[in-house]
Every structure is written in structure tokens, then in C-alpha cells.
Design a protein around this motif. Structure first.
Motif, mmCIF file in Angstrom:
data_model
loop_
_atom_site.group_PDB
_atom_site.id
_atom_site.type_symbol
_atom_site.label_atom_id
_atom_site.label_comp_id
_atom_site.label_asym_id
_atom_site.label_seq_id
_atom_site.Cartn_x
_atom_site.Cartn_y
_atom_site.Cartn_z
ATOM 1 N N VAL A 85 0.833 -1.208 0.000
ATOM 2 C CA VAL A 85 0.000 0.000 0.000
ATOM 3 C C VAL A 85 0.868 1.259 0.000
ATOM 4 C CG1 VAL A 85 -1.595 1.347 1.434
ATOM 5 C CG2 VAL A 85 -2.030 -1.082 1.006
ATOM 6 N N LEU A 86 1.919 1.268 0.817
ATOM 7 C CA LEU A 86 2.805 2.431 0.867
ATOM 8 C C LEU A 86 3.427 2.724 -0.496
ATOM 9 C CD1 LEU A 86 4.667 1.792 4.249
ATOM 10 C CD2 LEU A 86 3.179 3.743 3.746
ATOM 11 N N LEU A 87 3.766 1.677 -1.232
ATOM 12 C CA LEU A 87 4.407 1.860 -2.529
ATOM 13 C C LEU A 87 3.405 2.066 -3.660
ATOM 14 C CD1 LEU A 87 7.190 -0.856 -2.164
ATOM 15 C CD2 LEU A 87 7.536 1.625 -2.257
ATOM 16 N N ALA A 88 2.246 1.458 -3.551
ATOM 17 C CA ALA A 88 1.265 1.553 -4.632
ATOM 18 C C ALA A 88 0.598 2.919 -4.686
ATOM 19 C CB ALA A 88 0.199 0.463 -4.471
ATOM 20 N N ALA A 89 0.309 3.505 -3.531
ATOM 21 C CA ALA A 89 -0.471 4.742 -3.509
ATOM 22 C C ALA A 89 0.173 5.882 -4.311
ATOM 23 C CB ALA A 89 -0.738 5.165 -2.065
ATOM 24 N N PRO A 90 1.468 6.173 -4.133
ATOM 25 C CA PRO A 90 2.059 7.255 -4.935
ATOM 26 C C PRO A 90 2.078 6.943 -6.429
ATOM 27 C CG PRO A 90 3.410 6.805 -2.998
ATOM 28 C CD PRO A 90 2.420 5.690 -3.103
ATOM 29 N N LEU A 91 2.287 5.679 -6.783
ATOM 30 C CA LEU A 91 2.291 5.313 -8.204
ATOM 31 C C LEU A 91 0.922 5.531 -8.835
ATOM 32 C CD1 LEU A 91 4.339 2.014 -8.710
ATOM 33 C CD2 LEU A 91 4.699 4.213 -9.858
ATOM 34 N N ILE A 92 -0.114 5.150 -8.125
ATOM 35 C CA ILE A 92 -1.464 5.329 -8.654
ATOM 36 C C ILE A 92 -1.779 6.820 -8.804
ATOM 37 C CG2 ILE A 92 -3.919 5.015 -8.114
ATOM 38 C CD1 ILE A 92 -3.068 2.278 -6.868
ATOM 39 N N LEU A 93 -1.385 7.617 -7.829
ATOM 40 C CA LEU A 93 -1.566 9.058 -7.934
ATOM 41 C C LEU A 93 -0.790 9.626 -9.123
ATOM 42 C CD1 LEU A 93 -1.568 10.445 -4.288
ATOM 43 C CD2 LEU A 93 -3.188 11.032 -6.077
ATOM 44 N N ALA A 94 0.416 9.125 -9.339
ATOM 45 C CA ALA A 94 1.225 9.578 -10.473
ATOM 46 C C ALA A 94 0.545 9.240 -11.791
ATOM 47 C CB ALA A 94 2.615 8.944 -10.417
ATOM 48 N N CYS A 95 -0.096 8.089 -11.855
ATOM 49 C CA CYS A 95 -0.809 7.694 -13.062
ATOM 50 C C CYS A 95 -2.038 8.563 -13.261
ATOM 51 C CB CYS A 95 -1.199 6.227 -12.976
ATOM 52 S SG CYS A 95 -1.809 5.528 -14.522
ATOM 53 N N GLU A 96 -2.728 8.903 -12.195
ATOM 54 C CA GLU A 96 -3.871 9.805 -12.286
ATOM 55 C C GLU A 96 -3.442 11.180 -12.789
ATOM 56 O OE1 GLU A 96 -6.521 7.987 -8.582
ATOM 57 O OE2 GLU A 96 -5.613 9.974 -8.432
ATOM 58 N N LEU A 97 -2.305 11.648 -12.295
ATOM 59 C CA LEU A 97 -1.785 12.947 -12.705
ATOM 60 C C LEU A 97 -1.521 12.939 -14.200
ATOM 61 C CD1 LEU A 97 -0.973 15.672 -11.459
ATOM 62 C CD2 LEU A 97 1.335 14.755 -11.183
ATOM 63 N N GLY A 98 -0.745 11.942 -14.630
ATOM 64 C CA GLY A 98 -0.594 11.567 -16.024
ATOM 65 C C GLY A 98 -0.402 12.676 -17.029
ATOM 66 N N GLU A 99 0.260 13.781 -16.696
ATOM 67 C CA GLU A 99 0.452 14.845 -17.670
ATOM 68 C C GLU A 99 1.404 14.395 -18.767
ATOM 69 O OE1 GLU A 99 1.217 18.663 -16.068
ATOM 70 O OE2 GLU A 99 -0.314 18.487 -14.512
ATOM 71 N N LYS A 100 1.052 14.694 -19.988
ATOM 72 C CA LYS A 100 1.727 14.106 -21.143
ATOM 73 C C LYS A 100 3.181 14.524 -21.276
ATOM 74 C CE LYS A 100 0.079 17.677 -24.332
ATOM 75 N NZ LYS A 100 -0.714 17.919 -25.556
ATOM 76 N N ASP A 101 3.552 15.659 -20.704
ATOM 77 C CA ASP A 101 4.930 16.123 -20.834
ATOM 78 C C ASP A 101 5.866 15.445 -19.838
ATOM 79 O OD1 ASP A 101 4.232 17.820 -22.883
ATOM 80 O OD2 ASP A 101 3.827 19.507 -21.542
ATOM 81 N N TYR A 102 5.330 14.563 -19.018
ATOM 82 C CA TYR A 102 6.133 13.892 -17.995
ATOM 83 C C TYR A 102 5.924 12.378 -18.081
ATOM 84 C CZ TYR A 102 6.392 18.553 -15.904
ATOM 85 O OH TYR A 102 6.599 19.886 -15.688
ATOM 86 N N SER A 103 6.979 11.633 -17.779
ATOM 87 C CA SER A 103 6.868 10.179 -17.715
ATOM 88 C C SER A 103 6.173 9.786 -16.418
ATOM 89 C CB SER A 103 8.262 9.546 -17.761
ATOM 90 O OG SER A 103 8.985 9.856 -16.576
ATOM 91 N N LEU A 104 5.825 8.502 -16.313
ATOM 92 C CA LEU A 104 5.219 8.006 -15.072
ATOM 93 C C LEU A 104 6.148 8.278 -13.892
ATOM 94 C CD1 LEU A 104 2.960 6.413 -13.609
ATOM 95 C CD2 LEU A 104 4.221 4.321 -14.164
ATOM 96 N N ARG A 105 7.446 8.026 -14.070
ATOM 97 C CA ARG A 105 8.372 8.248 -12.964
ATOM 98 C C ARG A 105 8.513 9.737 -12.648
ATOM 99 N NH1 ARG A 105 14.705 6.263 -12.213
ATOM 100 N NH2 ARG A 105 14.771 6.690 -9.963
ATOM 101 N N GLU A 106 8.503 10.578 -13.651
ATOM 102 C CA GLU A 106 8.579 12.018 -13.394
ATOM 103 C C GLU A 106 7.352 12.494 -12.638
ATOM 104 O OE1 GLU A 106 11.316 13.601 -17.114
ATOM 105 O OE2 GLU A 106 9.163 13.216 -17.423
#
Length: 288
Positions: A85-106
Motif C-alpha cells: 500500500v505504501l508503494l502503490a499509492a504514490p504510483l497510482i496518484l502519479a498515473c492519475e496525474l498523467g500529464e503528457k509532458d512527464y513520464s510516469l516516474r517524473e
């Protein structure tokens, strides 16, 4: 580009959790071997209970983590998925953010750098609720006390002794720089995500001491565990049919579990790798 389809995110999370359970990872609970007073059913119920909160766009990062852990405790009564859960939550938020000028990791880096003291307070409560074994107390930013720093700052302070905290401090360096490349290499050979997950697990545990094992045993088993994983990692790099390794996996699993060795943090990182691969596919599909 905004990825806001909660159902797609939940499906990616549940699929990653299930594929990790299908992978034979010595010392961990899987469909091949249960143990440590936990069952496959416990982990499946935990994933199902935590998924809606991890993917709820109305909740902030810390709230998602806390409510996912609270739901897990209500479902199974033990700590099955705090690291996940600790690791998944930020990744899911990053995917929701999903701005095209940035990679998933960015985008992940943007999520982590914007964490707040409130996020830390929610996460401290979640950790206390999960009550992970061997947590103990520390002088700075103890989770049993009041949060005085942001969540990222708290994780940075713990990053030298905990691999999950290190992921926060490094924009998930282990996941993106080691685990995901290993997954893609293995999947391209075997076209089987379960065995690719085993390869990821073996490579990580060969090179990085597991935080969960370390909290329980110190470095007592570090050499033995690394040696077993090196043999598995090297064998997988040669085999065209990874199932030929099943007997050795059974032997290593029995050896680990008889000693109480549970590489739980490495399993958490494996799930995170599987989730990141799926989230990247969602990002790519939306961009097409």
C-alpha cells in the motif's frame, strides 16, 4: 492527459497483486506455498479491501494509505500489505496525474515532492495500525508520535535502513532501474508474467538485503539468502523453460520458512514493479 478511471486503476492494482501471488517466491506466501500464519486468501481479501481506497480520487495520498490499511485490518486482522500500500499509492496518484509532458516516474517524483505533514500523520497512523513486526522505535520521526515533517522528509530520514523508505527518497530507483528492466527482459523470453515476477524477486533479493528479514534477524541470514537467490537468478538467466527450476524453488522455500525467513519487502517491491508495468500501459494507451 488525466487518467481518472478508478476502475482501470483498481484492475491494474488487483492484477498486479494476483500475479505476484501466482509467482513462486521462496519464503513468501503464494499459490505454491502458504506460510507465516497467512494464506493466499488473506492476501486476495487484502487487495480487494484496499483497492477502492487506493484509487479514490477524492482522497489525498496519506488518506488513501490509512484507509486502505484500515480496510485491510477489518478484512483479515493482520498486516498483509502495508509495504504494498505504501508503494502503490504514490504510483497510482502519479498515473492519475498523467500529464503528457512527464513520464510516469517524473509524475511520481512530483507526487512525492509535494507530500505534506498531513500525509505523514495519516501514514504514521496507518503504520501503527498495521503494526509491522520488528518496527521498534527511533529517535527522529517515530511513527508513534506526532508528525513534524512531510511524508517525504520522514521517508528520507529512514531511507538508510528501510527499502520502502528508500524508494520514496529516490523516486523508486530500485523499481524503475532494476526491477522493471528485469521484468521486461524475462517476459520477452518466456511470455509469462508469473515467471518474470520470480526473476524480478530473485534479482532483487540476490543484491539487496530484505528490510523485513533485517528487522527480525539483523544480518544473520543475509549471506545465505543472497546465495540461494544468486543460484536461482543465474539459473533463470540460462533456462528457456523456467519451470525446470520448481524443485529448487520448493527446497529454498522450505528452508526459508523453517527458519522463519519471510522476504516481505522484496515481495512488496515485486508487486510494485508489476503495478508500474500495468500503469505504464494505461498511460501509453491513453497517449495513443
Amino acid at each position: 492527459m488525466l487518467i481518472s478511471d478508478a476502475k482501470a486503476l483498481q484492475a491494474a492494482y488487483l492484477d498486479a497483486c494476483e500475479e505476484e501471488l501466482q509467482a513462486f517466491k521462496p519464503g513468501n506466501v503464494s499459490v505454491h506455498s502458504e506460510g507465516h500464519d497467512m494464506s493466499v486468501a488473506d492476501f486476495r481479501r487484502s487487495a480487494e479491501a484496499s483497492a477502492p481506497y487506493l484509487c479514490d480520487p477524492a482522497l489525498g495520498l496519506g488518506e488513501r494509505i490509512y484507509h486502505a490499511i484500515r480496510a485491510t485490518r477489518e478484512a483479515v486482522g493482520c498486516n498483509t500489505n502495508l509495504g504494498i500500500v505504501l508503494l502503490a499509492a504514490p504510483l497510482i496518484l502519479a498515473c492519475e496525474l498523467g500529464e503528457k509532458d512527464y513520464s510516469l516516474r517524473e509524475n511520481l517524483g512530483r507526487v512525492l515532492s509535494s507530500t505534506s505533514r498531513e500525509d505523514a500523520s495519516w501514514v504514521f497512523r496507518a503504520i501503527c495500525l498495521a503494526s509491522p513486526g520488528g518496527l521498534g522505535r527511533v529517535q527522529d520521526h517515530d511513527v508513534s508520535g506526532e508528525a513534524r515533517v512531510t511524508l517525504l522528509e520522514a521517508m528520507e530520514a529512514a531511507s538508510d535502513r528501510d527499502m520502502i523508505a528508500f524508494q520514496y527518497a529516490s523516486d523508486y530507483a530500485t523499481v524503475f532501474e532494476m526491477a522493471i528492466p528485469s521484468y521486461h527482459t524475462s517476459f520477452s523470453r518466456w511470455r509469462d508474467g508469473r515467471w518474470a515476477a520470480v526473476a524480478v524477486f530473485a534479482k532483487l533479493l540476490r543484491q539487496i538485503p530484505d528490510s523485513h528479514i533485517g528487522r527480525k534477524f539483523g544480518d544473520r541470514f543475509t549471506g545465505m539468502v543472497s546465495d540461494r537467490m544468486a543460484r536461482i537468478d543465474e539459473a533463470l538467466s540460462r533456462l528457456e523453460r523456467p519451470e525446470l527450476l520448481l524443485e529448487f524453488l520448493r527446497e529454498a522455500d522450505a528452508e526459508f520458512k523453517s527458519a522463519g525467513i519471510n522476504p516481505g519487502t522484496t515481495a512488496d517491491l515485486t508487486v510494485t514493479c508489476l503495478l508500474a508495468v500495468r500503469l505504464q500501459s494505461l498511460v501509453d494507451a491513453r497517449a495513443a
